[in-house]
Design a protein around this motif. Structure first.
Motif, PDB file in Angstrom:
ATOM      1  N   ASN A  35       0.737  -1.402  -0.099  1.00 30.03           N
ATOM      2  CA  ASN A  35       0.146  -0.019   0.056  1.00 30.03           C
ATOM      3  C   ASN A  35       0.800   1.271  -0.055  1.00 30.03           C
ATOM      4  O   ASN A  35       2.223   1.127   0.347  1.00 30.03           O
ATOM      5  N   LEU A  36       0.287   2.349  -0.180  1.00 29.38           N
ATOM      6  CA  LEU A  36       0.835   3.532   0.020  1.00 29.38           C
ATOM      7  C   LEU A  36       1.713   3.881   0.971  1.00 29.38           C
ATOM      8  O   LEU A  36       2.831   4.614   0.723  1.00 29.38           O
TER       9      LEU A  36
ATOM     10  N   LEU B 282       5.707   4.709   1.028  1.00 30.17           N
ATOM     11  CA  LEU B 282       6.200   6.038   1.536  1.00 30.17           C
ATOM     12  C   LEU B 282       6.976   6.244   2.692  1.00 30.17           C
ATOM     13  O   LEU B 282       7.788   6.864   2.741  1.00 30.17           O
ATOM     14  N   LEU B 283       6.707   5.197   3.662  1.00 30.41           N
ATOM     15  CA  LEU B 283       7.547   5.091   4.778  1.00 30.41           C
ATOM     16  C   LEU B 283       9.123   5.156   4.691  1.00 30.41           C
ATOM     17  O   LEU B 283       9.730   6.087   5.400  1.00 30.41           O
ATOM     18  N   PRO B 284       9.783   4.464   3.880  1.00 32.18           N
ATOM     19  CA  PRO B 284      11.144   4.594   3.662  1.00 32.18           C
ATOM     20  C   PRO B 284      11.667   5.978   3.102  1.00 32.18           C
ATOM     21  O   PRO B 284      12.671   6.625   3.487  1.00 32.18           O
TER      22      PRO B 284
ATOM     23  N   LEU C 198      14.812  21.744 -19.313  1.00 34.84           N
ATOM     24  CA  LEU C 198      15.251  20.257 -19.750  1.00 34.84           C
ATOM     25  C   LEU C 198      14.777  19.384 -18.555  1.00 34.84           C
ATOM     26  O   LEU C 198      14.276  18.371 -18.939  1.00 34.84           O
ATOM     27  N   ALA C 199      14.940  19.915 -17.566  1.00 34.72           N
ATOM     28  CA  ALA C 199      14.463  18.983 -16.446  1.00 34.72           C
ATOM     29  C   ALA C 199      13.192  18.980 -16.166  1.00 34.72           C
ATOM     30  O   ALA C 199      12.454  17.727 -16.143  1.00 34.72           O
ATOM     31  N   ALA C 200      12.280  19.995 -16.490  1.00 30.64           N
ATOM     32  CA  ALA C 200      10.811  19.846 -16.848  1.00 30.64           C
ATOM     33  C   ALA C 200      10.271  18.849 -17.909  1.00 30.64           C
ATOM     34  O   ALA C 200       9.341  18.282 -17.863  1.00 30.64           O
ATOM     35  N   TRP C 201      11.064  18.984 -19.004  1.00 31.90           N
ATOM     36  CA  TRP C 201      10.755  18.003 -20.055  1.00 31.90           C
ATOM     37  C   TRP C 201      10.878  16.679 -19.739  1.00 31.90           C
ATOM     38  O   TRP C 201      10.207  15.499 -19.773  1.00 31.90           O
ATOM     39  N   PHE C 202      12.146  16.222 -18.957  1.00 28.14           N
ATOM     40  CA  PHE C 202      12.106  14.798 -18.317  1.00 28.14           C
ATOM     41  C   PHE C 202      11.015  14.616 -17.559  1.00 28.14           C
ATOM     42  O   PHE C 202      10.707  13.426 -17.744  1.00 28.14           O
ATOM     43  N   LEU C 203      10.509  15.487 -16.678  1.00 26.06           N
ATOM     44  CA  LEU C 203       9.616  14.950 -15.702  1.00 26.06           C
ATOM     45  C   LEU C 203       8.315  14.868 -16.314  1.00 26.06           C
ATOM     46  O   LEU C 203       7.617  13.801 -16.231  1.00 26.06           O
ATOM     47  N   VAL C 204       8.003  15.830 -17.302  1.00 27.54           N
ATOM     48  CA  VAL C 204       6.581  15.683 -17.971  1.00 27.54           C
ATOM     49  C   VAL C 204       6.735  14.605 -19.072  1.00 27.54           C
ATOM     50  O   VAL C 204       5.648  13.905 -19.187  1.00 27.54           O
ATOM     51  N   SER C 205       7.652  14.299 -19.766  1.00 30.41           N
ATOM     52  CA  SER C 205       7.563  13.435 -21.027  1.00 30.41           C
ATOM     53  C   SER C 205       7.668  12.056 -20.551  1.00 30.41           C
ATOM     54  O   SER C 205       7.455  11.046 -21.494  1.00 30.41           O
ATOM     55  N   ARG C 206       7.985  11.848 -19.197  1.00 32.53           N
ATOM     56  CA  ARG C 206       8.051  10.320 -18.786  1.00 32.53           C
ATOM     57  C   ARG C 206       7.160  10.111 -17.699  1.00 32.53           C
ATOM     58  O   ARG C 206       7.336   9.675 -16.518  1.00 32.53           O
ATOM     59  N   ARG C 207       5.650  10.493 -17.866  1.00 36.97           N
ATOM     60  CA  ARG C 207       4.720  10.472 -16.926  1.00 36.97           C
ATOM     61  C   ARG C 207       4.445   8.857 -16.548  1.00 36.97           C
ATOM     62  O   ARG C 207       3.897   8.650 -15.566  1.00 36.97           O
ATOM     63  N   ASP C 208       4.682   8.051 -17.464  1.00 38.23           N
ATOM     64  CA  ASP C 208       4.683   6.660 -17.291  1.00 38.23           C
ATOM     65  C   ASP C 208       5.704   6.162 -16.180  1.00 38.23           C
ATOM     66  O   ASP C 208       5.266   4.966 -15.337  1.00 38.23           O
ATOM     67  N   ARG C 209       6.513   7.174 -15.580  1.00 38.33           N
ATOM     68  CA  ARG C 209       7.774   6.430 -14.665  1.00 38.33           C
ATOM     69  C   ARG C 209       7.308   7.577 -13.447  1.00 38.33           C
ATOM     70  O   ARG C 209       7.990   7.247 -12.645  1.00 38.33           O
ATOM     71  N   LEU C 210       6.958   8.680 -13.754  1.00 36.69           N
ATOM     72  CA  LEU C 210       6.573   9.633 -12.646  1.00 36.69           C
ATOM     73  C   LEU C 210       5.195   9.810 -12.350  1.00 36.69           C
ATOM     74  O   LEU C 210       4.326  10.207 -13.198  1.00 36.69           O
ATOM     75  N   ASP C 211       4.883   9.574 -11.000  1.00 33.90           N
ATOM     76  CA  ASP C 211       3.428   9.734 -10.705  1.00 33.90           C
ATOM     77  C   ASP C 211       3.219  11.330 -10.026  1.00 33.90           C
ATOM     78  O   ASP C 211       4.224  11.914  -9.962  1.00 33.90           O
ATOM     79  N   GLY C 212       2.176  11.322  -9.673  1.00 31.86           N
ATOM     80  CA  GLY C 212       1.711  12.666  -9.224  1.00 31.86           C
ATOM     81  C   GLY C 212       2.235  12.977  -8.047  1.00 31.86           C
ATOM     82  O   GLY C 212       2.693  14.205  -7.832  1.00 31.86           O
ATOM     83  N   LEU C 213       2.732  12.222  -6.925  1.00 31.61           N
ATOM     84  CA  LEU C 213       3.478  12.429  -5.831  1.00 31.61           C
ATOM     85  C   LEU C 213       4.704  12.870  -6.053  1.00 31.61           C
ATOM     86  O   LEU C 213       5.317  13.775  -5.380  1.00 31.61           O
ATOM     87  N   GLN C 214       5.364  11.994  -6.992  1.00 23.06           N
ATOM     88  CA  GLN C 214       6.765  12.551  -7.297  1.00 23.06           C
ATOM     89  C   GLN C 214       6.900  13.895  -7.777  1.00 23.06           C
ATOM     90  O   GLN C 214       7.886  14.538  -7.513  1.00 23.06           O
ATOM     91  N   LEU C 215       5.869  14.246  -8.698  1.00 29.35           N
ATOM     92  CA  LEU C 215       5.873  15.327  -9.580  1.00 29.35           C
ATOM     93  C   LEU C 215       5.492  16.678  -8.527  1.00 29.35           C
ATOM     94  O   LEU C 215       6.132  17.651  -8.307  1.00 29.35           O
ATOM     95  N   LEU C 216       4.646  16.183  -7.517  1.00 28.24           N
ATOM     96  CA  LEU C 216       4.343  17.406  -6.378  1.00 28.24           C
ATOM     97  C   LEU C 216       5.591  17.539  -5.423  1.00 28.24           C
ATOM     98  O   LEU C 216       5.734  18.706  -5.061  1.00 28.24           O
ATOM     99  N   ALA C 217       6.151  16.346  -4.963  1.00 28.38           N
ATOM    100  CA  ALA C 217       7.287  16.666  -4.347  1.00 28.38           C
ATOM    101  C   ALA C 217       8.439  17.381  -4.803  1.00 28.38           C
ATOM    102  O   ALA C 217       9.254  18.036  -4.054  1.00 28.38           O
TER     103      ALA C 217
END
Length: 650
Positions: A336-337, A341-343, A406-425
């Motif tokens: 579960n989430l 997230l605990l680690p 460039l960093a924003a492109w990495f984050l946005v163009s790989r949404r299959d690897r980054l979820d909302g929590l990662q982007l928010l953090a």
């Protein structure tokens, strides 16, 4: 042009355009440099050299216009010939073209000849081309990658040479605060060096930072040039280590080395202080280790050290640890989430807790222990101003804008690897560090460069390197053309900044002047201390390194600390200072030359100057007069007035 070969026609136009652009850069540099040449002979040399190069380049342009494809064919043949050079010879040539500009800067041989920044840049660009051809690395397959590596290498050598060009045995301060900083550094491990009637106090509460610069005082009495060399090392070695370990899983070793050199140049745009980069290195070193406990141990060590170095850095190691876990390990966990997230939370706490504990007194009583909280904010310095011409916002956009995109492109163009929590953090951490850096940059005393954006710049760098490590292979040739263009800007902006910068220090006084100045100061000090206290408000390194001997140190009222109190308008602190001035406690004050002229914002650091004049210069000059002013070495000796005027104190 050969209309049957569109690619050849395009290549020919690009080459001719590049030649014309280079002619413009070099001509601009020569026209600016000739009036500044040290001697008429140097001016003639510049004109003749420029004329010869100009004729050769114009001949190439004319050849390209008269004969279709001639220049591109000539370039291709020259490149083919160069690539056939034996590897050993290539390695030697690469080393020569890489080291040559730095050697000129370090030795000072370019002084008066290559005075103009643009001329220096125009001479370095061909060396970058030679380096691209001769780079002895099979792993760098394309010419663009080799050119990037060559440019980064030359710029790095220039940076190192610029730092070491300041290493000398000059006894007086190089710059406004350099000398007294050596005194500050000595207070952690070298208090034995001073004669003092009271216990010496360390007023800044940052032993991690000052102890790093002053570590050698623990082992003996090394000369001032040794400490200047250590200072030079600390301006590039920590970022070099951080880049190397943070890029440990990105491509072959030449690629990794090139990225490491880029990290040094990019972060030098701050510049970034060594303690923060040492903490970043401790965080990056085990970041690919599977054990959370190993990573947590390094995070705790980094958090403790960085917390001892500057209170505003207390939480940064925890933020880095949480982001790294969130990117590299959180996606691989099952359950579960909360379990996943605990680690992340534990990693964050491991980095944050030691830093907070190291600054608990500041957190519990900030107004009593944290002077900077009471200093005014100058918001106009976010925009173009006399202290920092582009302003903080535009300066940051130039320095880091392409990397942010460039960093924003990495984050946005790989949404299959980054979820909302990662982007928010990620967004929250970067936004928090950006806001903190912008506010700190507006504080009086700051805003002259980007160093207060240190947490943001290092976090952005770490983020990009982690994302590249997730890719597994650094292959920018597969990126969209727009992103490749951005990558070119990311590489060239910090490299060109170093190439296109005046790095030589101002000439120092001659040996006779230095010796005479020291003798005059020592004679006045010896005479004055027979009848009272001598205050070294400035130039305390003269005591630290034994240039002035057998002198009792009054540790109060050091110049930088006085400036901090003046910028905060701390009237309570100045009560004791003014009382000592009224009572003419000091029979001699060693200071920088004091002035009473107020300035407006059209002058660099106007508010700082006015605070100093109001709280320090005017009160001192009311009760004291100058006896000697040694302008060549930046020292003024002040003695009590026989009849002080009716002084109006702040």
């Amino acid at each position: 042009m050969n209309t049957s070969n569109p690619d050849g026609e395009k290549r020919e136009r690009l080459i001719l355009g590049a030649i014309c652009a280079y002619i413009a850069i070099m001509s601009y540099g020569v026209f600016r440099a000739v009036p500044l040449a040290g001697t008429p002979r140097q001016a003639v040399f510049l004109k003749i050299g420029w004329g010869a190069v100009l004729l050769g380049l114009l001949a190439l342009v004319l050849l390209g216009l008269l004969r279709k494809g001639a220049v591109s064919n000539l370039m291709r043949k020259a490149l083919s010939f160069a690539l056939e050079i034996p590897l050993a010879i290539k390695a030697v040539l690469f080393l020569v073209v890489t080291v040559l500009p730095g050697a000129l800067v370090y030795s000072g041989m370019d002084r008066g000849l290559l005075t103009d920044d643009w001329l220096m840049l125009s001479l370095i660009l061909p060396l970058v081309g030679v380096g691209a051809i001769t780079a002895p690395f099979k792993q760098l397959e394309n010419l663009a990658g080799r050119a990037a590596f060559s440019a980064l290498s030359i710029a790095f050598v220039l940076l190192v040479a610029a730092q070491f060009s300041l290493v000398n045995d000059y006894p007086f301060s190089i710059g406004w605060s350099e000398g007294n900083r050596f005194y500050d550094y000595s207070l952690v491990f070298g208090r034995r060096l001073y004669q003092s009637a009271t216990e010496l106090e360390f007023p800044y509460g940052a032993p991690g930072r000052y102890g790093l610069w002053g570590i050698w005082f623990l082992f003996g009495e090394f000369p001032i040039e040794f400490h200047r060399a250590w200072n030079a090392v600390l301006w590039f070695l920590p970022s070099l280590l951080f880049g190397w370990f943070a890029a440990q899983r990105i491509g072959a070793w030449p690629v990794r080395l090139g990225i490491t050199l880029w990290v040094v140049l990019f972060l030098d745009q701050g510049p970034i202080y060594a303690p923060l980069l040492i903490a970043a290195t401790l965080v990056a070193l085990p970041m690919h280790h599977r054990s959370l406990w190993v990573r947590a141990l390094f995070l705790a060590l980094a958090g403790w050290y960085v917390g001892l170095s500057r209170w505003t850095w207390a939480i940064v190691s925890g933020a880095w640890g949480g982001l790294i876990d969130l990117y590299l390990y959180y996606p691989k966990r099952t359950g579960n989430l909360l379990k996943r997230l605990l680690p992340v939370v534990l990693a964050g706490l491991a980095g944050v807790t030691p830093g907070i504990l190291a600054n608990l007194n500041r957190i519990l009583a900030p107004q009593e222990t944290t002077l900077s909280l009471s200093q005014p904010l100058l918001w106009y310095r976010l925009f173009p101003n006399s202290t920092y011409q582009p302003g903080i916002l535009l300066g940051l956009l130039i320095a880091a804008g392409p990397l942010i995109i460039l960093a924003a492109w990495f984050l946005v163009s790989r949404r299959d690897r980054l979820d909302g929590l990662q982007l928010l953090a990620t967004s929250a951490v970067l936004a928090a560090f950006l806001a903190a850096g912008l506010v700190a940059s507006t504080k009086i005393g700051g805003g002259s460069n980007l160093h207060n954006l240190d947490m943001f710049l290092v976090t952005l760098t770490l983020l990009v390197l982690v994302l590249l490590a997730k890719e597994g292979q650094f292959a920018p040739q597969r990126w969209p053309i727009v992103m490749q263009a951005l990558l070119l800007l990311v590489i060239t902006i910090p490299a060109i900044r170093i190439m296109n910068a005046s790095v030589l220090p101002d000439p120092l006084p001659d040996t006779a002047t230095i010796k005479e100045s020291l003798e005059r100061i020592e004679a006045q000090v010896d005479l004055a201390q027979k009848s009272g206290d001598v205050l070294f408000m400035d130039q305390r390194q003269l005591l630290t390194f034994g240039f002035i001997k057998d002198t009792e140190l009054v540790d109060s009222y050091e110049k930088k600390y006085l400036m901090d109190q003046a910028m905060a308008g701390n009237s309570e602190y100045f009560e004791a200072f003014y009382e000592d001035l009224k009572n003419l406690r000091f029979t001699l004050i060693v200071s920088e030359p004091l002035f009473t002229r107020l300035q407006d914002t059209s002058v660099s650091f106007a508010e700082e100057n006015n605070a100093w004049v109001t709280w320090v210069s005017e009160p001192i000059l009311c009760f004291y007069r100058h006896k000697s002013t040694l302008r060549e070495v930046g020292v003024q000796l002040l003695v009590p007035r026989e009849q002080p005027a009716n002084c109006q104190l702040p």
